[in-house]
Design an enzyme around this catalytic site. Sequence first.
Site, PDB file in Angstrom:
ATOM      1  N   HIS A  20       0.800  -1.231  -0.141  1.00  0.00           N
ATOM      2  CA  HIS A  20       0.044   0.070  -0.255  1.00  0.00           C
ATOM      3  C   HIS A  20       1.062   1.234   0.089  1.00  0.00           C
ATOM      4  CE1 HIS A  20      -3.072   2.647   0.498  1.00  0.00           C
ATOM      5  NE2 HIS A  20      -2.677   2.952   1.853  1.00  0.00           N
ATOM      6  N   ASP A  22       1.531   5.021   0.126  1.00  0.00           N
ATOM      7  CA  ASP A  22       1.050   6.495   0.208  1.00  0.00           C
ATOM      8  C   ASP A  22       2.271   7.011  -0.321  1.00  0.00           C
ATOM      9  OD1 ASP A  22      -1.265   5.837   1.961  1.00  0.00           O
ATOM     10  OD2 ASP A  22       0.049   4.958   3.340  1.00  0.00           O
ATOM     11  N   ASP A 132      -8.321   1.855   1.590  1.00  0.00           N
ATOM     12  CA  ASP A 132      -7.708   2.551   2.836  1.00  0.00           C
ATOM     13  C   ASP A 132      -8.484   3.950   2.901  1.00  0.00           C
ATOM     14  OD1 ASP A 132      -6.372   3.042   5.238  1.00  0.00           O
ATOM     15  OD2 ASP A 132      -4.910   4.049   4.241  1.00  0.00           O
ATOM     16  N   HIS A 345      -5.202  10.354  -0.401  1.00  0.00           N
ATOM     17  CA  HIS A 345      -6.308  10.603   0.632  1.00  0.00           C
ATOM     18  C   HIS A 345      -5.507  10.980   1.916  1.00  0.00           C
ATOM     19  CE1 HIS A 345      -4.751   6.384   0.554  1.00  0.00           C
ATOM     20  NE2 HIS A 345      -4.428   6.507   1.875  1.00  0.00           N
TER      21      HIS A 345
END
Length: 706
Positions: A20, A22, A132, A345
Amino acid sequence: MNTGSSAISPVTVFVVSHTHWDREWYETFQQFRLKLVDLVDQVLNLLENEPGYEFFMLDGQAIVLEDYLAIRPEREADLRRLVQAGRLLVGPWYVLPDEFLVSPEAIIRNLQRGLRVSRRFGEPMMIGYIPDPFGHIGQMPQILHGFGISAAMLTRGLGDEPVELRWQAPDGSIVLLVYLRAGGYGNFAWFPKRPDLFVADLADRVREYLTGAATPEALLLNGVDHLFPQPELPQLLAAAREALPAWTIRHAALPDYIAAVRASLAADDRALPLVVGELRSPQRFHLLPAVLSTRMWIKRANDAAETLLERYAEPLSAWGHLLGGPDRSAQLDEAWHLLLENHPHDSICGCSIDQVHEEMRPRFAEVMQIGEALMGEGLNRLAAAVNLPPEERGSEGVGEQPVPSGHFAAQVEPWPREERAVVVFNPTPAGHTGRVEVEVRLPGPPQAVEVVAEEGSRMPAEWLVRPETFQGERAVDGDEFRRLLASARVGHFNFRRIRNLRLRIDGEAAELDILLRDDERAPDLTSIRATLDRIEAEAPLDAVTEARVRTHSMATGRLAFVARAVPGHGYQTFRLLPARERRRGGAEGRVSDSPSNVIENEVFRVGADRATGTLVLEDKRTGRVLRGLNQLVDGGDAGDQYSYSPPAGDRQILAPAQVATVQVERSTVEQALTMRYSLAVPAGLAPDRQARSEAITPLAVIVTAR
């Protein structure tokens, strides 16, 4: 279902390796990209050199491909080969956004770009993978359906619902939904490296997953935030297959799991529970709702950028192109590209480190620069296509006024009249009446103007900034007059470009008016010289002994008026005329003509309660009065960027420190009530963060109701 190591019903275990990613969060984009390059290097090497390491998923975000290739362009062919082989899973998103803080159009552009980038390499992963984000909008199934995506997978927003669900949007669109209720998108991120312990851990994770599942498929997601691939996984999976022969244990891709679930449901998922609309339950996973208001400047900047692109730049560019203008789709695509880079996000939520959000500012600024330039270009092209009388269009070209007996008069172009036309465009689908501000250029400042609609009605108007112009006048002798005309032949007057020239000759006397340009356009030398040649042929300049020379510059003012009933996706033309008399409807300055502390129209009356700093609204139709409106409450926050947490010993500040002052302004366009006061608020938190400090600081408040 029994999931022990003894003989049980057939179970298929799908171990999906992923990360994941970010892009920016507790480190900046560039700091994280150093790690991203190393991670993708390792993934490519494993996929190419370790036969048992079969698949890897790049988090459903195509932007990681661009970020990686900006540093490793030589590996594009390797990426393409592995994507086309179905071993490296990319897309469908460009970035994983917060769904509540970006517009629906931005979500669609996100998927469009993600699929486009992914298809440069091969087939994208057609699963709505949204692991997420902090809750999910109700229209997501509808949006996914529009792109041919029939399955979604998420972590947050549900409670005790089972793994397999149907998710329905308000329009009736339904997708298969996989709810990662057992540990989220990292439910098999870490595991023991000793084979016997690995087998026991895997069996426990499968048992937990299948507790909430309706099918015998278990999904173990081998990855989490910024997690690198684990090269020992194939050997450990081989040990698990030997220890658990009743199970089928696969190193798999996410679409394999979705296909197996559909097969177990016999292609009929109608028996699955149905969830409808927005998913906002925090029962199993935090939703962190305070991020909706963290760093509000980000939310305001994003809203301004989205509105500019969606409502103005794009439709106006499209209309301009239809009218023969250039195709600006590439510039619009770049604007959306920059804006989407601010939509991950952790970026749009404002919950990253300060430097991350500082680096969002220039992206927003560039979006606004592109959008405003395209909006202006489109508006100008549309205005040029509107049928206006020639004197209102300001068309160039030679024109002559009637020649009185004994006089000669000529001008390069029709002299700008005080009458002007303003074309108001409405970029929204519905008709609209609203306040408009426009920059007006005039050859001289009239005392007042009237704004007249196409059918002849007069609109309320006011000057916000009155036009100002420089006008010079002097008397010259014949020689100086001829020198000035010689300079005019090359298009200049005292080193300023000439827009227009008007000349009257009566025997030995002459009057010369020169209007100077206020833009970068070159003088129309052909017309100027042709005009002066005609003058000399009709009235020799040598006879002139005295002349009056006047110079004019276009005056710029800012005018506000009410544009009524502008049709949706259309325009209306309003004329600006010199006011014949001072009358209501002519544009005057803003005035405060009443000491009353209220503003009102035919429906409502709004007043101020100076003691409480609140507004009072009266419905004049029913007589109902609502008090205490718009009350500002100051309270403490001992939380962080994710969560609001009032101190245990908080005290709220409700009332102004002193009686508020009120100012009412009225003009022909609007009424405004402004209330000013201050709140005496604690300066910060106490050292133990259980209460607010005793130190007080004033907080100035200005409230304007229009």
